[in-house]
Design a protein around this motif. Structure first.
Motif, PDB file in Angstrom:
ATOM      1  N   TRP A 146      -5.014  -5.103   3.240  1.00  0.00           N
ATOM      2  CA  TRP A 146      -5.476  -3.759   2.880  1.00  0.00           C
ATOM      3  C   TRP A 146      -6.403  -3.205   3.949  1.00  0.00           C
ATOM      4  N   ASP A 150      -5.646   0.257   5.869  1.00  0.00           N
ATOM      5  CA  ASP A 150      -6.653   1.273   5.569  1.00  0.00           C
ATOM      6  C   ASP A 150      -7.019   2.092   6.801  1.00  0.00           C
ATOM      7  N   ASP A 174       0.599   2.713   3.892  1.00  0.00           N
ATOM      8  CA  ASP A 174      -0.509   2.681   2.933  1.00  0.00           C
ATOM      9  C   ASP A 174      -0.133   3.379   1.635  1.00  0.00           C
ATOM     10  N   TYR A 178      -0.616   0.381  -1.494  1.00  0.00           N
ATOM     11  CA  TYR A 178      -1.774   0.297  -2.390  1.00  0.00           C
ATOM     12  C   TYR A 178      -1.366  -0.157  -3.788  1.00  0.00           C
ATOM     13  N   TYR A 181      -0.664  -3.993  -3.402  1.00  0.00           N
ATOM     14  CA  TYR A 181      -1.917  -4.738  -3.370  1.00  0.00           C
ATOM     15  C   TYR A 181      -2.524  -4.860  -4.767  1.00  0.00           C
ATOM     16  N   ASP A 182      -2.465  -3.781  -5.527  1.00  0.00           N
ATOM     17  CA  ASP A 182      -3.029  -3.844  -6.875  1.00  0.00           C
ATOM     18  C   ASP A 182      -2.308  -4.873  -7.734  1.00  0.00           C
ATOM     19  N   ILE A 227      -9.904  -0.282  -4.109  1.00  0.00           N
ATOM     20  CA  ILE A 227      -8.687   0.253  -3.488  1.00  0.00           C
ATOM     21  C   ILE A 227      -8.185   1.465  -4.259  1.00  0.00           C
ATOM     22  N   TYR A 231      -7.775   5.776  -3.105  1.00  0.00           N
ATOM     23  CA  TYR A 231      -6.606   6.640  -3.253  1.00  0.00           C
ATOM     24  C   TYR A 231      -6.763   7.656  -4.384  1.00  0.00           C
ATOM     25  N   TRP A 602      -4.202   8.326   2.796  1.00  0.00           N
ATOM     26  CA  TRP A 602      -5.194   8.336   1.716  1.00  0.00           C
ATOM     27  C   TRP A 602      -6.351   9.285   2.020  1.00  0.00           C
TER      28      TRP A 602
END
Length: 605
Positions: A146, A150, A174, A178, A181-182, A227, A231, A602
């Motif tokens: 991330w 980023d 990105d 995101y 990653y979550d 994160i 966003y 983002w």
């Protein structure tokens, strides 16, 4: 691959005799690497986390620490100060040059995937004991990946580290990662939640949390929120969903104390060599906006964060002027400006004009001793460099770092083990300010109001910096008390939250830069001769100085260039396509990857 792992294990084995037997076995028979236990691989892979090279420390001085006006180059002319920024009339400008991309693919990102693959290949009964470590490895990988996307906007991820199936991995972006990653963080948190017994006890093989799986769980949840907040402009419902999920399925378990902050206990001391990473001591001054804001709010953290200048009895040169200076020198010491221990330097290029006096000039004042001698005293303060380099950088080859220039209450420790540096990455105070912002906007504050989170953050920041200051020998740190600062500091909503987060981010300047991009705070204020802007006007709101060069305000870079050197020549087609896709997705990315005043998706206008 085996050689890289062995090198990574050396530091840990030297500090942990119980692992020497394993290391000896590896060095005498490299073919046995596949039998090395996952916990030893983890420790070796994370040795000196974030410090793959000395430039990982010094790079931030001229980039995010300068962008966010914590420090400013000493002695630079207007053109020298302007070099850090974009001239909006030109097509070329500075590139921050972060090392995250290369570090990820040649080090810890690669190694975390190898460790997870190793665990997945174990027999079922052994796999069961390593679910906690598997979750931790996934969390570390996600955090590092991330951090890459980023600031770069794109990276090969879903097809990375699988050369056989994907010899030329495509780039991911990105704006899709995101969510990936979550999910990874939620899956890791679920593993930790559901595997609370029978797990391998990492202990001191975990330099982050000492093997405390509950702290890793809290960090995973906190990083999910962080994160999602990044966003928020693009996907506000996602932030709401993440908060509600953590509240419902994880009992709102996030970082809740300084002891639970995500950071790393560094073991690397660079063989006691501070050269080049110590330029923060003598090539930079503390920035005027930062120092004046701390002074304006009577912030006790100034004693931790800013080094006193030379105008006090704790510096031999000052007492020399007191005792041996001529009449004019002794009288000058009584001038108001010479009786203040904390002064910062203006950051904008036009401030080098004599109109701004010492706050726009160089740090040194010279006094006459007797009839022919002179004594230099530094009037402008330095940021407290002990947070970044051992002994604050004193002891290097440059004469300006001579231990003889230290104040009498400053300690010079020659023992490499005397000072233990801990690098913060996501601390409790930041968590508090993050949650305060969410609550202030009407979101799920996980049981606390915005003001409760805010004041908790101020207290946590003080406690964190005091503990760190004591450990790195900041003078008189044990005697500094917070008093009623954390209860009487005016709370004025979001600007107050961002102001205090900015102060707290001194040792995490990359995050201050990200917050500024995301929120616009601290906001710019114009400073002109005879007017220091809104700094110190009693509002308790922090500001940055407009980057006035005499005719226009310059711009701060907003992202890193995705240089071809960040990938491979063989994958140049996918690299070029990635840049094309980012420009098509959002023209605000800029006209090319080199247009670093442009924005990652983002970073929405």
């Amino acid at each position: 691959m085996k050689k890289i792992y062995i090198l990574g294990l050396v530091a840990f084995a030297l500090a942990n005799p119980s692992c020497k037997k394993d290391l000896i076995s590896l060095n005498t028979n490299p073919n046995k690497l596949s039998d090395v236990s996952p916990e030893i691989l983890f420790t070796g892979a994370t040795a000196d986390f974030g410090l793959t090279g000395r430039n990982n420390t010094s790079k931030k001085y001229g980039t995010t620490m300068t962008y966010m006006q914590y420090i400013v180059a000493d002695g630079a002319d207007g053109a020298g100060l302007a070099n850090a920024y974009w001239n909006p009339t030109k097509t070329t400008g500075p590139n921050p040059g972060f090392p995250y991309y290369n570090d990820y693919y040649t080090g810890m990102g690669r190694d975390m995937h190898r460790i997870m693959d190793k665990i997945n290949s174990l027999p079922a009964d052994q796999q069961a004991t390593y679910q906690g470590l598997k979750a931790i490895s996934s969390i570390v990988d996600t955090y590092l990946a991330w951090r890459v996307v980023d600031v770069f906007g794109a990276m090969p991820y879903l097809q990375a580290f699988n050369d056989v199936q994907y010899p030329l991995p495509v780039y991911d972006y990105d704006y899709t990662l995101y969510k990936v990653y979550d999910k990874q963080l939620k899956d890791a948190a679920t593993l930790l939640k559901n595997n609370t017994s029978g797990q391998f006890a990492l202990g001191n093989q975990d330099f982050f949390f000492g093997g405390d799986y509950t702290k890793w769980l809290a960090f995973a949840n906190t990083l999910r929120i962080k994160i999602a907040q990044r966003y928020e402009k693009r996907d506000a419902p996602n932030l709401t969903g993440v908060l509600n999920d953590i509240a419902t399925n994880f009992s709102g378990n996030i970082i809740s104390s300084n002891a639970g902050s995500f950071g790393y206990d560094q073991t690397r001391n660079w063989n006691n060599n501070v050269d080049d990473i110590n330029v923060i001591l003598f090539n930079y001054d503390a920035a005027f906006p930062f120092v004046e804001f701390l002074k304006s709010t009577n912030d006790p953290r100034i004693k931790f964060m800013v080094r006193e200048n030379d105008f006090g009895a704790n510096y031999a040169g000052y007492t020399n002027v007191q005792q041996n200076g001529n009449a004019a020198a002794k009288a000058a010491l009584l001038q108001t400006e010479n009786m203040v221990r904390y002064w910062g330097k203006h950051v904008f290029p036009a401030s080098v004009s004599s109109t701004y006096g010492f706050t726009g000039g160089t740090s040194i004042k010279t006094f006459t001793i007797g009839s022919t001698g002179t004594q230099n005293l530094g009037l402008l303060s330095a940021i407290q460099s002990r947070f970044f380099v051992k002994n604050g950088g004193f002891g290097g080859f440059d004469a300006r770092s001579s231990p003889n220039l230290m104040h009498t209450d400053e300690i010079y420790a020659s023992d490499p083990g005397t000072i233990k540096m801990r690098t913060p990455y996501l601390n409790y105070a930041e968590t508090c300010f993050m949650m305060a912002e969410i609550a202030e906007k009407g979101g799920n504050g996980l049981g606390k109001s915005a003001s409760q989170w805010f004041y908790a953050g101020v207290q946590a920041s003080f406690d964190q910096y005091k503990a760190a200051a004591i450990s790195i020998n900041v003078p008189n740190a044990t005697n500094v008390v917070i008093g009623n600062f954390a209860t009487t500091l005016p709370y004025k909503g979001l600007p107050s939250i961002y102001s205090q987060a900015w102060v707290n981010f001194l040792t995490e300047p990359d995050e201050a830069w990200a917050m500024w991009k995301r929120t616009g705070y601290p906001q710019f204020t114009d400073v002109r001769a005879g007017n220091n802007g809104a700094i110190g006007d009693g509002s308790s709101i922090a500001y940055l100085e407009g980057l006035w060069d005499g005719s226009q305000n310059l711009l701060i870079p907003r992202r890193n260039s995705l240089d071809l050197s960040s990938g491979s020549n063989q994958n140049s087609a996918n690299y070029s396509l990635a840049i094309k896709n980012m420009i098509a997705k959002d023209p605000a990315y800029g006209i090319s990857t080199l247009d670093t005043k442009g924005r990652i998706w983002w970073d929405m206008k």
